[in-house]
Design an enzyme around this catalytic site. Sequence first.
Site, short mmCIF file in Angstrom:
data_model
loop_
_atom_site.label_atom_id
_atom_site.label_comp_id
_atom_site.label_asym_id
_atom_site.label_seq_id
_atom_site.Cartn_x
_atom_site.Cartn_y
_atom_site.Cartn_z
N HIS A 68 5.85 11.21 6.34
CA HIS A 68 5.75 10.86 7.76
C HIS A 68 7.09 10.28 8.23
O HIS A 68 7.58 9.30 7.65
CB HIS A 68 4.65 9.82 8.00
CG HIS A 68 3.27 10.38 7.83
ND1 HIS A 68 2.15 9.58 7.67
CD2 HIS A 68 2.83 11.67 7.82
CE1 HIS A 68 1.08 10.37 7.56
NE2 HIS A 68 1.47 11.63 7.64
N HIS A 105 2.55 9.46 1.82
CA HIS A 105 1.18 9.25 1.36
C HIS A 105 0.95 10.17 0.18
O HIS A 105 1.46 11.30 0.17
CB HIS A 105 0.18 9.55 2.48
CG HIS A 105 0.32 8.62 3.65
ND1 HIS A 105 -0.43 7.47 3.78
CD2 HIS A 105 1.15 8.64 4.72
CE1 HIS A 105 -0.07 6.83 4.89
NE2 HIS A 105 0.89 7.53 5.48
N HIS A 124 7.95 7.27 5.50
CA HIS A 124 7.17 6.84 4.33
C HIS A 124 6.35 8.03 3.84
O HIS A 124 6.38 9.10 4.46
CB HIS A 124 6.27 5.65 4.67
CG HIS A 124 5.28 5.93 5.75
ND1 HIS A 124 5.45 5.53 7.05
CD2 HIS A 124 4.10 6.62 5.74
CE1 HIS A 124 4.42 5.95 7.78
NE2 HIS A 124 3.59 6.61 7.01
N HIS A 180 8.20 1.75 2.58
CA HIS A 180 8.79 2.19 3.84
C HIS A 180 10.30 2.22 3.72
O HIS A 180 10.89 1.31 3.14
CB HIS A 180 8.43 1.22 4.98
CG HIS A 180 6.98 1.20 5.34
ND1 HIS A 180 6.43 0.22 6.15
CD2 HIS A 180 5.96 2.03 5.00
CE1 HIS A 180 5.14 0.46 6.29
NE2 HIS A 180 4.83 1.54 5.60
N THR A 203 -2.51 6.37 10.77
CA THR A 203 -3.53 6.73 9.78
C THR A 203 -3.95 5.54 8.92
O THR A 203 -4.69 5.70 7.96
CB THR A 203 -3.04 7.88 8.87
OG1 THR A 203 -1.89 7.44 8.14
CG2 THR A 203 -2.70 9.12 9.68
N HIS A 204 -3.46 4.36 9.25
CA HIS A 204 -3.97 3.13 8.60
C HIS A 204 -3.98 2.02 9.64
O HIS A 204 -3.36 2.16 10.71
CB HIS A 204 -3.13 2.76 7.37
CG HIS A 204 -1.68 2.54 7.65
ND1 HIS A 204 -1.22 1.49 8.41
CD2 HIS A 204 -0.58 3.23 7.28
CE1 HIS A 204 0.10 1.54 8.49
NE2 HIS A 204 0.51 2.60 7.82
N HIS A 246 0.83 -1.21 0.00
CA HIS A 246 0.00 0.00 0.00
C HIS A 246 0.86 1.25 0.00
O HIS A 246 0.36 2.36 -0.14
CB HIS A 246 -0.96 0.01 1.20
CG HIS A 246 -0.27 -0.11 2.52
ND1 HIS A 246 0.27 0.97 3.19
CD2 HIS A 246 0.00 -1.19 3.29
CE1 HIS A 246 0.84 0.55 4.31
NE2 HIS A 246 0.69 -0.75 4.39
#
Length: 261
Positions: free
Chosen positions: A120, A97, A95, A68, A200-201, A65
């Site tokens: 992040h 987004h 990582h 990292h 956030t996931h 998804h």
Amino acid sequence: MASPDWGYDDKNGPEQWSKLYPIANGNNQSPVDIKTSETKHDTSLKPISVSYNPATAKEIINVGHSFHVNFEDNDNRSVLKGGPFSDSYRLFQFHFHWGSTNEHGSEHTVDGVKYSAELHVAHWNSAKYSSLAEAASKADGLAVIGVLMKVGEANPKLQKVLDALQAIKTKGKRAPFTNFDPSTLLPSSLDFWTYPGSLTHPPLYESVTWIICKESISVSSEQLAQFRSLLSNVEGDNAVPMQHNNRPTQPLKGRTVRASF
């Protein structure tokens, strides 16, 4: 290969996460919209201090998804201090987004404004806990610096990261990623907002003290396209590009966002 139990499409995306992870509807979820007129200037907040040793950079991994960049975290060679923290927090990962278009992609928003992507930089509380696994679910366990990324000029500081993506095109691929100091990715001003929030996931643990930088960094349209060209499938399966991996903003539910400035 079975699809993971969560992702970012209609079937398993953010709207569905609460079925498997009820904390998705919790009181301290992230990201949030930062309404600048409602933030509270807090004079007790110290300046943010980061000291990262490039030798702790370890590897880059396609996790399906996102990707990292992971760091050695067996000692305090790379730490975050200051801000709202009395403890030191140890760097373990950064990582990004992003969104399917340049118009959106950040997770946090400022006065409703969406940015193109978000960096992040994640740390765990090594003063109180003995491992990331132990810290990950604790209220004071994690500290994440969030940096909003605005489409514009190409950002040369991202080049080493982008160059590494070729080696991790598909899910599960990993490659060495060494000698890198992620503080080079941070904006020149470390003025920040801070609030108590979550991953956030999934598993969406409400264990993150967020440090959101007021100043954004640049990223070009071409650089964003390189993020989206990564594949969420394993090698040999039909190509499924990582178009987007950003969770919509969540309600503040009475939380205060404090400002260092």
